[in-house]
Design an enzyme around this catalytic site. Sequence first.
Site, PDB file in Angstrom:
ATOM      1  N   ARG A   1      30.706  42.291  33.957  1.00 35.55           N
ATOM      2  CA  ARG A   1      29.570  41.497  34.461  1.00 35.55           C
ATOM      3  C   ARG A   1      29.072  40.524  33.403  1.00 35.55           C
ATOM      4  O   ARG A   1      28.616  39.439  33.715  1.00 35.55           O
ATOM      5  CB  ARG A   1      28.409  42.422  34.849  1.00 35.55           C
ATOM      6  CG  ARG A   1      28.652  43.294  36.077  1.00 35.55           C
ATOM      7  CD  ARG A   1      27.329  43.922  36.490  1.00 35.55           C
ATOM      8  NE  ARG A   1      27.466  45.084  37.341  1.00 35.55           N
ATOM      9  CZ  ARG A   1      27.539  45.042  38.676  1.00 35.55           C
ATOM     10  NH1 ARG A   1      27.521  43.892  39.297  1.00 35.55           N
ATOM     11  NH2 ARG A   1      27.628  46.159  39.372  1.00 35.55           N
TER      12      ARG A   1
ATOM     13  N   PHE B   1      40.542  38.434  43.101  1.00 39.28           N
ATOM     14  CA  PHE B   1      39.678  39.370  42.378  1.00 39.28           C
ATOM     15  C   PHE B   1      39.096  38.700  41.146  1.00 39.28           C
ATOM     16  O   PHE B   1      39.726  38.615  40.102  1.00 39.28           O
ATOM     17  CB  PHE B   1      40.413  40.660  42.018  1.00 39.28           C
ATOM     18  CG  PHE B   1      39.458  41.802  41.998  1.00 39.28           C
ATOM     19  CD1 PHE B   1      39.476  42.762  42.997  1.00 39.28           C
ATOM     20  CD2 PHE B   1      38.455  41.877  41.023  1.00 39.28           C
ATOM     21  CE1 PHE B   1      38.541  43.786  43.012  1.00 39.28           C
ATOM     22  CE2 PHE B   1      37.516  42.892  41.044  1.00 39.28           C
ATOM     23  CZ  PHE B   1      37.568  43.849  42.039  1.00 39.28           C
TER      24      PHE B   1
ATOM     25  N   LYS C   1      23.000  44.742  41.632  1.00 35.39           N
ATOM     26  CA  LYS C   1      22.736  44.374  40.261  1.00 35.39           C
ATOM     27  C   LYS C   1      23.338  43.021  39.878  1.00 35.39           C
ATOM     28  O   LYS C   1      22.950  42.427  38.884  1.00 35.39           O
ATOM     29  CB  LYS C   1      23.376  45.433  39.330  1.00 35.39           C
ATOM     30  CG  LYS C   1      22.826  46.825  39.512  1.00 35.39           C
ATOM     31  CD  LYS C   1      23.545  47.809  38.560  1.00 35.39           C
ATOM     32  CE  LYS C   1      24.557  48.564  39.392  1.00 35.39           C
ATOM     33  NZ  LYS C   1      25.190  49.694  38.705  1.00 35.39           N
TER      34      LYS C   1
ATOM     35  N   ASP D   1      30.176  37.649  50.894  1.00 40.63           N
ATOM     36  CA  ASP D   1      31.576  37.803  51.310  1.00 40.63           C
ATOM     37  C   ASP D   1      31.603  37.945  52.838  1.00 40.63           C
ATOM     38  O   ASP D   1      31.662  36.952  53.563  1.00 40.63           O
ATOM     39  CB  ASP D   1      32.150  39.020  50.581  1.00 40.63           C
ATOM     40  CG  ASP D   1      33.628  39.224  50.837  1.00 40.63           C
ATOM     41  OD1 ASP D   1      34.248  38.390  51.492  1.00 40.63           O
ATOM     42  OD2 ASP D   1      34.175  40.257  50.387  1.00 40.63           O
TER      43      ASP D   1
HETATM   44  C1  PRP Z   1      27.686  42.145  46.271  1.00 35.31           C
HETATM   45  C2  PRP Z   1      26.585  41.104  46.471  1.00 35.31           C
HETATM   46  C3  PRP Z   1      26.102  41.399  47.843  1.00 35.31           C
HETATM   47  C4  PRP Z   1      27.323  41.933  48.549  1.00 35.31           C
HETATM   48  C5  PRP Z   1      27.915  40.865  49.413  1.00 35.31           C
HETATM   49  O1  PRP Z   1      27.131  43.323  45.827  1.00 35.31           O
HETATM   50  O2  PRP Z   1      25.568  41.201  45.502  1.00 35.31           O
HETATM   51  O3  PRP Z   1      25.027  42.312  47.840  1.00 35.31           O
HETATM   52  O4  PRP Z   1      28.279  42.301  47.554  1.00 35.31           O
HETATM   53  O5  PRP Z   1      28.999  41.362  50.165  1.00 35.31           O
HETATM   54  P1  PRP Z   1      29.048  41.194  51.750  1.00 35.31           P
HETATM   55  O6  PRP Z   1      28.759  39.763  52.059  1.00 35.31           O
HETATM   56  O7  PRP Z   1      30.488  41.559  52.099  1.00 35.31           O
HETATM   57  O8  PRP Z   1      28.077  42.137  52.369  1.00 35.31           O
HETATM   58  P2  PRP Z   1      28.000  44.544  45.283  1.00 35.31           P
HETATM   59  O9  PRP Z   1      28.208  45.552  46.370  1.00 35.31           O
HETATM   60  O10 PRP Z   1      29.250  44.018  44.632  1.00 35.31           O
HETATM   61  O11 PRP Z   1      27.017  45.207  44.241  1.00 35.31           O
HETATM   62  P3  PRP Z   1      26.553  44.670  42.801  1.00 35.31           P
HETATM   63  O12 PRP Z   1      25.655  43.489  43.031  1.00 35.31           O
HETATM   64  O13 PRP Z   1      25.814  45.824  42.200  1.00 35.31           O
HETATM   65  O14 PRP Z   1      27.810  44.295  42.049  1.00 35.31           O
END
Ligand code: PRP
Length: 190
Positions: free
Chosen positions: A176, A163, A54, A114
């Site tokens: 958000r 963070f 999201k 990340d």
């Molecule tokens: C975030 C972002 C990616 C993922 C990246 O999503 O949108 O999908 O983390 O992390 P990575 O490179 O370690 O795989 P999140 O899980 O925070 O969900 P959200 O978008 O709903 O906040």
Amino acid sequence: MKTNDLVNKYGEMAADIGEIIISEDQIQKRIQEIADQITSDYRGKYPVMVGVLKGVLFFMSDLMLKIPIPVEMDFLAVSRYSSEARSKSFVRLLKDLDTPITNRHILFIEDVIDTGLTLNYLLKSLKEREPASLEVCVLFNKPKYRLIDIPLKYKGFDIPDRFVVGYGLDHKEKYRNLPFVGLLKAEALH
Ligand code: PRP
């Protein structure tokens, strides 16, 4: 900015922010630069912008509004499991694209990358559908714990491994909808 000033300007949620890392103006200015580049690269190609829910919501919306050529949009949703915070995580597709992308120009949009594991999994899935092209556009890049090197054609900001919340980034689904990116105070991290 002091806490009182932050709260006066951005409301009660901002009381949990220790410091603004990237301001609203900086975010919008960088998005305009990326949008200009995408406009020039994709003119006449009618690309599909694919976002992962999201966190990408605000970036994708602001980006698209700054691109004055025809584009389509579609979304993926994933859930991630991990036995530790960053390692051994794997991804499961919760929502697939609504339309086929074979022979289409795909621009994959992410709010944050990340480890790269999510992006890697999703890019593989999209490549199998044989798009005409597939590029990545990410607003916030956290390079410190990257496990898989993925070329990022468009990148907004490198950010530290702290963070941070706001502009789509959450802590337990909160914050958000702050229009900037800020460091969360330690006492708000529970
Ligand atoms: C975030 C972002 C990616 C993922 C990246 O999503 O949108 O999908 O983390 O992390 P990575 O490179 O370690 O795989 P999140 O899980 O925070 O969900 P959200 O978008 O709903 O906040």
